[in-house]
Design a protein around this motif. Structure first.
Motif, PDB file in Angstrom:
ATOM      1  N   ALA A   1      10.549 -12.660  -1.655  1.00 48.08           N
ATOM      2  CA  ALA A   1      10.202 -13.825  -0.842  1.00 48.08           C
ATOM      3  C   ALA A   1      11.446 -14.621  -0.443  1.00 48.08           C
ATOM      4  O   ALA A   1      11.563 -15.103   0.690  1.00 48.08           O
ATOM      5  CB  ALA A   1       9.231 -14.721  -1.608  1.00 48.08           C
ATOM      6  N   GLY A   2      12.415 -14.737  -1.380  1.00 45.86           N
ATOM      7  CA  GLY A   2      13.641 -15.455  -1.067  1.00 45.86           C
ATOM      8  C   GLY A   2      14.457 -14.746   0.004  1.00 45.86           C
ATOM      9  O   GLY A   2      15.038 -15.384   0.887  1.00 45.86           O
ATOM     10  N   ALA A   3      14.533 -13.426  -0.056  1.00 44.11           N
ATOM     11  CA  ALA A   3      15.265 -12.674   0.966  1.00 44.11           C
ATOM     12  C   ALA A   3      14.555 -12.751   2.311  1.00 44.11           C
ATOM     13  O   ALA A   3      15.211 -12.852   3.356  1.00 44.11           O
ATOM     14  CB  ALA A   3      15.417 -11.219   0.524  1.00 44.11           C
ATOM     15  N   GLN A   4      13.217 -12.719   2.307  1.00 46.65           N
ATOM     16  CA  GLN A   4      12.470 -12.843   3.566  1.00 46.65           C
ATOM     17  C   GLN A   4      12.726 -14.193   4.215  1.00 46.65           C
ATOM     18  O   GLN A   4      12.912 -14.290   5.449  1.00 46.65           O
ATOM     19  CB  GLN A   4      10.985 -12.642   3.301  1.00 46.65           C
ATOM     20  N   LYS A   5      12.769 -15.232   3.413  1.00 48.39           N
ATOM     21  CA  LYS A   5      13.045 -16.561   3.956  1.00 48.39           C
ATOM     22  C   LYS A   5      14.464 -16.641   4.508  1.00 48.39           C
ATOM     23  O   LYS A   5      14.696 -17.220   5.580  1.00 48.39           O
ATOM     24  CB  LYS A   5      12.833 -17.606   2.861  1.00 48.39           C
ATOM     25  N   PHE A   6      15.426 -16.082   3.779  1.00 51.38           N
ATOM     26  CA  PHE A   6      16.821 -16.122   4.222  1.00 51.38           C
ATOM     27  C   PHE A   6      17.000 -15.347   5.526  1.00 51.38           C
ATOM     28  O   PHE A   6      17.764 -15.768   6.404  1.00 51.38           O
ATOM     29  CB  PHE A   6      17.722 -15.533   3.129  1.00 51.38           C
ATOM     30  N   MET A   7      16.296 -14.240   5.673  1.00 48.38           N
ATOM     31  CA  MET A   7      16.429 -13.399   6.865  1.00 48.38           C
ATOM     32  C   MET A   7      15.473 -13.823   7.984  1.00 48.38           C
ATOM     33  O   MET A   7      15.452 -13.205   9.041  1.00 48.38           O
ATOM     34  CB  MET A   7      16.171 -11.937   6.492  1.00 48.38           C
ATOM     35  N   LYS A   8      14.650 -14.875   7.724  1.00 46.92           N
ATOM     36  CA  LYS A   8      13.666 -15.367   8.690  1.00 46.92           C
ATOM     37  C   LYS A   8      12.712 -14.250   9.123  1.00 46.92           C
ATOM     38  O   LYS A   8      12.492 -13.992  10.302  1.00 46.92           O
ATOM     39  CB  LYS A   8      14.352 -15.975   9.916  1.00 46.92           C
ATOM     40  N   LEU A   9      12.157 -13.576   8.117  1.00 47.47           N
ATOM     41  CA  LEU A   9      11.200 -12.498   8.347  1.00 47.47           C
ATOM     42  C   LEU A   9       9.859 -12.885   7.768  1.00 47.47           C
ATOM     43  O   LEU A   9       9.755 -13.793   6.921  1.00 47.47           O
ATOM     44  CB  LEU A   9      11.696 -11.191   7.699  1.00 47.47           C
ATOM     45  N   GLY A  10       8.846 -12.173   8.201  1.00 45.15           N
ATOM     46  CA  GLY A  10       7.528 -12.367   7.605  1.00 45.15           C
ATOM     47  C   GLY A  10       7.404 -11.565   6.319  1.00 45.15           C
ATOM     48  O   GLY A  10       8.395 -11.213   5.683  1.00 45.15           O
ATOM     49  N   ASP A  11       6.179 -11.264   5.964  1.00 46.32           N
ATOM     50  CA  ASP A  11       5.922 -10.518   4.731  1.00 46.32           C
ATOM     51  C   ASP A  11       6.130  -9.029   4.999  1.00 46.32           C
ATOM     52  O   ASP A  11       5.177  -8.249   5.154  1.00 46.32           O
ATOM     53  CB  ASP A  11       4.494 -10.781   4.249  1.00 46.32           C
ATOM     54  N   VAL A  12       7.398  -8.612   5.056  1.00 48.09           N
ATOM     55  CA  VAL A  12       7.745  -7.220   5.353  1.00 48.09           C
ATOM     56  C   VAL A  12       8.814  -6.761   4.361  1.00 48.09           C
ATOM     57  O   VAL A  12       9.412  -7.558   3.621  1.00 48.09           O
ATOM     58  CB  VAL A  12       8.273  -7.055   6.792  1.00 48.09           C
ATOM     59  N   ALA A  13       9.060  -5.457   4.357  1.00 49.97           N
ATOM     60  CA  ALA A  13      10.126  -4.858   3.554  1.00 49.97           C
ATOM     61  C   ALA A  13      10.832  -3.807   4.404  1.00 49.97           C
ATOM     62  O   ALA A  13      10.260  -3.266   5.352  1.00 49.97           O
ATOM     63  CB  ALA A  13       9.570  -4.232   2.281  1.00 49.97           C
ATOM     64  N   GLN A  14      12.077  -3.554   4.068  1.00 54.48           N
ATOM     65  CA  GLN A  14      12.832  -2.529   4.803  1.00 54.48           C
ATOM     66  C   GLN A  14      12.503  -1.121   4.336  1.00 54.48           C
ATOM     67  O   GLN A  14      12.605  -0.174   5.107  1.00 54.48           O
ATOM     68  CB  GLN A  14      14.334  -2.778   4.659  1.00 54.48           C
ATOM     69  N   GLY A  15      12.161  -1.003   3.082  1.00 57.09           N
ATOM     70  CA  GLY A  15      11.878   0.326   2.558  1.00 57.09           C
ATOM     71  C   GLY A  15      11.334   0.267   1.156  1.00 57.09           C
ATOM     72  O   GLY A  15      11.135  -0.815   0.579  1.00 57.09           O
ATOM     73  N   ILE A  16      11.083   1.456   0.608  1.00 56.28           N
ATOM     74  CA  ILE A  16      10.560   1.591  -0.745  1.00 56.28           C
ATOM     75  C   ILE A  16      11.574   2.387  -1.553  1.00 56.28           C
ATOM     76  O   ILE A  16      11.920   3.525  -1.193  1.00 56.28           O
ATOM     77  CB  ILE A  16       9.197   2.316  -0.759  1.00 56.28           C
TER      78      ILE A  16
ATOM     79  N   GLU B   1       0.833  -1.206   0.000  1.00 46.16           N
ATOM     80  CA  GLU B   1       0.000   0.000   0.000  1.00 46.16           C
ATOM     81  C   GLU B   1       0.870   1.260   0.000  1.00 46.16           C
ATOM     82  O   GLU B   1       0.556   2.245  -0.678  1.00 46.16           O
ATOM     83  CB  GLU B   1      -0.925   0.007   1.209  1.00 46.16           C
ATOM     84  N   LEU B   2       1.977   1.215   0.759  1.00 49.44           N
ATOM     85  CA  LEU B   2       2.864   2.378   0.811  1.00 49.44           C
ATOM     86  C   LEU B   2       3.509   2.634  -0.555  1.00 49.44           C
ATOM     87  O   LEU B   2       3.595   3.791  -1.004  1.00 49.44           O
ATOM     88  CB  LEU B   2       3.947   2.151   1.866  1.00 49.44           C
ATOM     89  N   ALA B   3       3.943   1.566  -1.217  1.00 45.37           N
ATOM     90  CA  ALA B   3       4.547   1.730  -2.542  1.00 45.37           C
ATOM     91  C   ALA B   3       3.547   2.300  -3.533  1.00 45.37           C
ATOM     92  O   ALA B   3       3.879   3.161  -4.359  1.00 45.37           O
ATOM     93  CB  ALA B   3       5.095   0.386  -3.039  1.00 45.37           C
ATOM     94  N   GLU B   4       2.296   1.853  -3.454  1.00 47.50           N
ATOM     95  CA  GLU B   4       1.264   2.371  -4.364  1.00 47.50           C
ATOM     96  C   GLU B   4       0.994   3.841  -4.082  1.00 47.50           C
ATOM     97  O   GLU B   4       0.792   4.635  -5.018  1.00 47.50           O
ATOM     98  CB  GLU B   4      -0.014   1.551  -4.196  1.00 47.50           C
ATOM     99  N   SER B   5       1.016   4.239  -2.819  1.00 39.48           N
ATOM    100  CA  SER B   5       0.810   5.653  -2.482  1.00 39.48           C
ATOM    101  C   SER B   5       1.952   6.512  -2.994  1.00 39.48           C
ATOM    102  O   SER B   5       1.738   7.616  -3.509  1.00 39.48           O
ATOM    103  CB  SER B   5       0.668   5.817  -0.962  1.00 39.48           C
ATOM    104  N   VAL B   6       3.163   5.997  -2.880  1.00 41.30           N
ATOM    105  CA  VAL B   6       4.322   6.763  -3.354  1.00 41.30           C
ATOM    106  C   VAL B   6       4.281   6.930  -4.864  1.00 41.30           C
ATOM    107  O   VAL B   6       4.647   7.987  -5.397  1.00 41.30           O
ATOM    108  CB  VAL B   6       5.627   6.075  -2.900  1.00 41.30           C
TER     109      VAL B   6
END
Length: 587
Positions: free
Chosen positions: A380-395, A240-245
């Motif tokens: 998705a591959g980076a989230q799995k490697f970092m053991k994170l959920g469905d998140v992002a660091q930034g846009i 949603e944040l990326a779409e707003s930007v």
């Protein structure tokens, strides 16, 4: 002992550089003040309204054109300030009739303005100071100088028609008669000195601008123009944040990302630190040029293929060309990435965690720091490697103009949230030392090469002094015929002006011709001497890049004319003080 010697040599080198910079600044201030005192003698010719008002109007129109071309936010403000300051300067000239005190005031004004201009060029961070008093002083001085310069030019033009005899004598003295050929030769040397200085600076700065532009394009291509991040940590609603930007003015594209440090292990156990960056294959091309730099494979191959074999079930990565060459990687090869933290707990702390990937592509950005250290995976591959959920660091965001990204980023942040939860990071912030090194190198090269024109200025001084000694009888006769001291001063000032103009035109022409034909010159040199000037495997380019910037040409022209005119002050003052009776005593 070696360490002490190294520190001593470093201190001596830094001291020499500082002395060179201070010496150049001192000489420039001296010459600019001298030029202002000389030009002050021509301001008396702008007292009539028919001379001053057209000059002020033309200057205001020129400033308005520049403001429109540069898309100034309030385009009418600079030309209005130019017109107002021009009228104020004209009123001051008419009221004071240019007494000696006013000429010294003009000299101080031009000298300080020139110094501030150089400070703003060499140390742009200084102009970002928050001290309002300093900003106001700089603004007043700059506006004062811009109001006076059109009147100075108008005074020179009007003097050419009001006192043509002084221009005739000045031109005649430059072209000496047959028995005075030596003075003509020295005059030609003066012109050649100014021309060579201008040409060399033009070519060198154009080439350095080309390299800077090339590296900036590579950095801009590999990274987005700015990134939007949250002060609270990872972004959960990043879609949603990326779409707003994307809907913000000035934004071309936006894509989420993740980034973390990792270690790549080769087949033989060799390790290399890398940066694993998770991207969205569907939108990463809108914000970066990653897709254009891929030489093998594609972004679509990053996703896992459940219908494929064992390797196809592994998440894909796109590696840099330097990494691929070092580890002999090809499309489809498996590789192992190690996360330093986050593995199984041990008595000594968490153990490193290993994850298997496959090579889905190879990119080459021609920027070594990216090609040797960056590895791209799907989000998705980076989230799995970092053991994170469905998140992002930034846009990551791409704008219509990378050089206006900070302003656009400020508008985006203010539109997203007024509480200050979001902040941005500009593309220049990722390699501040690199770009600062390029700027410092360009500035130091400019200062060092400017000494060629400084030497030409001293040659002008010596030439005029010899000419005055040779023409002392002519000067005495002119004085006995009624020529005032100011007239004699203007005659020799005109000579310096003509030397500067001719040298500047020849130098700019030579510099532009050489710059625009660098490819031809490089080809001729390579064919003549039989070697490659720029090996592609070393420099990653085959031709010298170049970029001519009009602002730098204007600065070079300004310095050349200041040195040429300022060099005439002492000889002109000496000629104007000549006693006719003493000069004609033995005739």
């Amino acid at each position: 002992m070696i360490e002490v010697l190294g520190r001593t040599l470093g201190f001596v080198s830094a001291s020499l550089v500082a002395m060179i910079a201070l010496g150049f600044a001192a000489m420039f201030l001296f010459f600019s003040g001298s030029a202002a005192l000389i030009l002050g003698h021509f301001l008396r010719f702008v007292r009539p309204a028919r001379v001053a008002l057209p000059a002020i109007a033309i200057a205001a129109g020129f400033v308005a054109t520049v403001a429109l071309l540069t898309h100034a936010p309030i385009w009418w403000s600079p030309p209005l300030a130019q017109a107002v300051m021009g009228l104020v300067a004209w009123a001051l000239i008419r009221a004071t009739r240019l007494h000696r005190a006013l000429r010294f005031a003009l000299g101080a004004l031009f000298a300080v303005t020139g110094g501030l201009f150089l400070v703003g060029l060499f140390a742009p961070r200084w102009t970002d100071t928050s001290h309002d008093g300093i900003r106001l002083a700089v603004l007043v001085l700059v506006l004062g100088a811009t109001g006076l310069w059109p009147l100075v030019i108008a005074g020179l033009v009007e003097h050419r028609f009001a006192k043509p005899v002084e221009w005739f004598i000045g031109l005649r003295y430059l072209v000496a008669r047959r028995r005075q050929t030596f003075i003509s030769v020295i005059s030609v040397i003066c012109v050649v000195g100014v021309a060579l200085g201008v040409a060399v600076i033009t070519v060198v700065l154009s080439v350095m601008n080309g390299f800077s532009s090339m590296w900036e394009e590579k950095v801009i291509g590999a990274r987005a123009h700015f990134s939007v991040m949250s002060r609270t940590g990872d972004l959960e609603h990043y879609r949603e944040l990326a779409e707003s930007v994307r809907q913000m003015p000035g934004v071309v594209g936006a894509t989420p990302y993740l980034a973390t440090d990792a270690i790549l292990r080769s087949h033989d156990g060799t390790l290399q630190a890398i940066v694993l960056k998770g991207v969205d294959p569907a939108t990463v091309g809108d914000a970066t040029q990653l897709g254009q730099t891929i030489r093998a494979g594609s972004l679509a191959d990053l996703d896992v293929d459940p219908k494929g074999g064992e390797l196809a079930n592994l998440p894909g990565v796109i590696v840099g060309s330097e990494i691929a060459n070092r580890f002999l990687l090809r499309i489809g090869d498996p590789l192992i990435l190690i996360s330093p933290m986050g593995g199984q707990p041990t008595p000594l702390g968490p153990a490193p965690r290993l994850e298997r990937f496959r090579v889905a592509g190879i990119f080459r950005s021609d920027f070594f720091q990216f090609d040797e250290s960056f590895v791209y995976a799907s989000l998705a591959g980076a989230q799995k490697f970092m053991k994170l959920g469905d998140v992002a660091q930034g846009i990551e965001v791409r704008t219509v103009d990378p050089y206006k990204s900070k302003q656009i980023a400020a508008d985006v942040v203010s539109s997203l949230d007024s509480t200050g939860m979001y902040y941005t990071r500009d593309w220049k912030d990722y390699f501040p030392g690199f770009f600062q090194a390029l700027t410092t190198e360009r500035v130091m090269m400019f200062v060092l090469l400017s000494f060629i024109m400084v030497v030409a200025g001293f040659i002008i001084v010596a030439t005029l002094i010899m000419m005055i000694m040779e023409k002392s009888q002519d000067i005495a006769i002119l004085k006995t015929m009624g020529c005032p001291d100011d007239g004699i001063l203007r005659v020799f000032a005109i000579e310096g002006f003509l030397i500067g103009v001719v040298g500047l035109l020849v130098g700019i022409g030579m510099g532009l011709v050489i710059t625009w034909n660098l490819d031809v010159i490089q080809s001729v040199v390579e064919r003549t001497f039989g070697f490659d000037i720029l090996p592609a495997n070393v420099y990653q380019l085959q031709r010298l890049p170049h970029a001519v910037e009009p602002a730098q040409l204007a600065l070079i022209s300004f310095i050349a004319m200041v040195l040429s005119i300022g060099a005439t002050l002492l000889p002109s003052w000496q000629a104007s003080r000549l006693d006719p009776a003493e000069a004609l005593r033995y005739e």
